[in-house]
Design an enzyme around this catalytic site. Structure first.
Site, PDB file in Angstrom:
ATOM      1  N   ARG A 112       0.818  -1.215   0.000  1.00 19.49           N
ATOM      2  CA  ARG A 112       0.000   0.000   0.000  1.00 19.49           C
ATOM      3  C   ARG A 112       0.850   1.262   0.000  1.00 19.49           C
ATOM      4  NH1 ARG A 112      -3.310   1.549  -2.620  1.00 19.49           N
ATOM      5  NH2 ARG A 112      -4.147  -0.556  -2.386  1.00 19.49           N
ATOM      6  N   LYS A 147       0.246  25.338  -2.082  1.00 14.15           N
ATOM      7  CA  LYS A 147      -0.956  24.592  -1.704  1.00 14.15           C
ATOM      8  C   LYS A 147      -0.685  23.094  -1.857  1.00 14.15           C
ATOM      9  CE  LYS A 147      -3.991  28.423  -2.950  1.00 14.15           C
ATOM     10  NZ  LYS A 147      -5.014  28.939  -3.872  1.00 14.15           N
ATOM     11  N   LYS A 179       1.482  39.659  -0.404  1.00 18.56           N
ATOM     12  CA  LYS A 179       0.106  39.343  -0.772  1.00 18.56           C
ATOM     13  C   LYS A 179      -0.832  40.495  -0.405  1.00 18.56           C
ATOM     14  CE  LYS A 179      -1.142  35.457  -1.566  1.00 18.56           C
ATOM     15  NZ  LYS A 179      -1.529  34.804  -2.844  1.00 18.56           N
ATOM     16  N   GLU A 219       1.631  40.995  -5.190  1.00 19.73           N
ATOM     17  CA  GLU A 219       0.322  40.687  -5.765  1.00 19.73           C
ATOM     18  C   GLU A 219      -0.478  41.968  -5.965  1.00 19.73           C
ATOM     19  OE1 GLU A 219      -2.448  37.304  -4.398  1.00 19.73           O
ATOM     20  OE2 GLU A 219      -3.205  39.075  -3.351  1.00 19.73           O
ATOM     21  N   ASP A 240      -3.757  38.878  -9.773  1.00 17.12           N
ATOM     22  CA  ASP A 240      -4.659  37.956  -9.088  1.00 17.12           C
ATOM     23  C   ASP A 240      -6.077  38.036  -9.621  1.00 17.12           C
ATOM     24  OD1 ASP A 240      -5.319  36.036  -7.065  1.00 17.12           O
ATOM     25  OD2 ASP A 240      -6.233  37.660  -5.914  1.00 17.12           O
TER      26      ASP A 240
END
Length: 305
Positions: A112, A147, A179, A219, A240
């Site tokens: 597995r 992410k 950001k 950004e 963005d």
């Protein structure tokens, strides 16, 4: 357009291997605890040897074969492992990726984990390849994001590379990305934020080359913010969630004022939309889905008679 700087690109290395070992150790604890595989011990006689192959049940791009070999070593599974493909290779349904020969008890216990490593990483490589092929013929590169699955980041970014994609920053430590929340919290315009960051880096790292080596990206959400950001000459400006019409206008403005600055499109990019985004003339397209939404490639362990 080629940037003077680039994020660190992740290939197989001892650092990546060490990440993999830590993941494998946790996986062993999850599967075996302080006991054993009772099902296999009860049914498979000790000392019996067998032969099996890792087989792709569907077509895709392979990634994770070195990780599988490392997992066998970490589990102290004494089997002969023979890869029949290489990471980054396109395979078809039914194609064998590797062969194993050894004690069947150990092979069943490791099954597995082997399939999870290869399947997960190959799924990311396969999806990345689809995005890369979708923008073929344009100047845009396909980039991943942060992410990623906690603990798996370098492995998943390695899989993106196997699929022909490019790596964005590895973590918070190896690049500056200003950001919207940074701007909102500090009530700064993009250009002022870039200048403040560069001033800080040179003050904090006076004897280091790192201040100039770090990528600085900011950004923006509007064309007005873009104009302001360009006054500070960041390495990259992230556009963005802009529609393609705004992306085209952003490229026109950049080319007229600061052609050395790269433009990165981000936000909700899908396989269906990525070609149109690339054709606006942006240099980079970052896609979180490469890692957070990839479906594992269907791989299985088939036993030989």
């Amino acid at each position: 357009m080629t940037s003077k700087k680039e994020f660190t690109q992740i290939d197989w290395s001892e650092t990546l291997a060490d990440d993999c070992r830590q993941i494998v150790r946790l996986a062993i604890r999850e599967d075996l605890g302080r006991a054993c595989d009772w099902t296999t011990v009860a049914l498979a006689p000790a000392g019996v040897r067998g032969r099996a192959a890792v087989v792709a049940r569907e077509g895709g791009t392979v990634a994770g074969l070195p990780a599988a070999r490392l997992a066998l070593d970490e589990m102290q599974v004494l089997v002969d492992w023979r890869p029949l493909a290489v990471d980054g290779q396109a395979v078809t349904a039914g194609e064998r990726l590797a062969e194993l020969c050894g004690p069947v008890r150990e092979m069943l216990t490791a099954e597995r984990l082997l399939l999870k490593l290869i399947g997960r990483l190959s799924g990311i490589a396969t999806l990345t390849r689809q995005f890369v092929q979708a923008v073929q013929g344009t100047a845009a590169g396909i980039y991943d994001t942060r992410k990623t699955t906690p603990g798996w980041r370098r492995l998943e970014k390695y899989a993106v590379r196997c699929g022909g994609g490019r790596n964005h920053r590895t973590g918070l430590f190896d690049a500056v990305l200003i950001k919207d929340n940074h701007l909102a919290l500090m009530q700064l315009r993009p250009g002022a934020a870039v200048r403040r960051v560069r001033e800080f880096l040179h003050a904090a790292l006076p004897e280091s080359d790192l201040a100039d080596a770090l990528m600085v990206e900011v950004e923006v959400d509007t064309l007005e913010q873009l104009d302001d950001a360009m006054t500070a000459r960041p390495d990259i400006i992230l556009l963005d969630n802009m529609p393609t019409s705004q992306l085209r206008e952003a490229v026109v403005r950049r080319d007229a004022v600061s052609p050395e600055i790269e433009l990165e499109a981000s936000g909700g990019v899908s396989l269906g939309s990525v070609r149109a985004v690339a054709e606006t003339g942006v240099d980079r397209i970052s896609v979180g889905a490469l890692t957070h939404s990839a479906v594992s490639l269907d791989v299985a362990l088939d036993w030989s008679a």
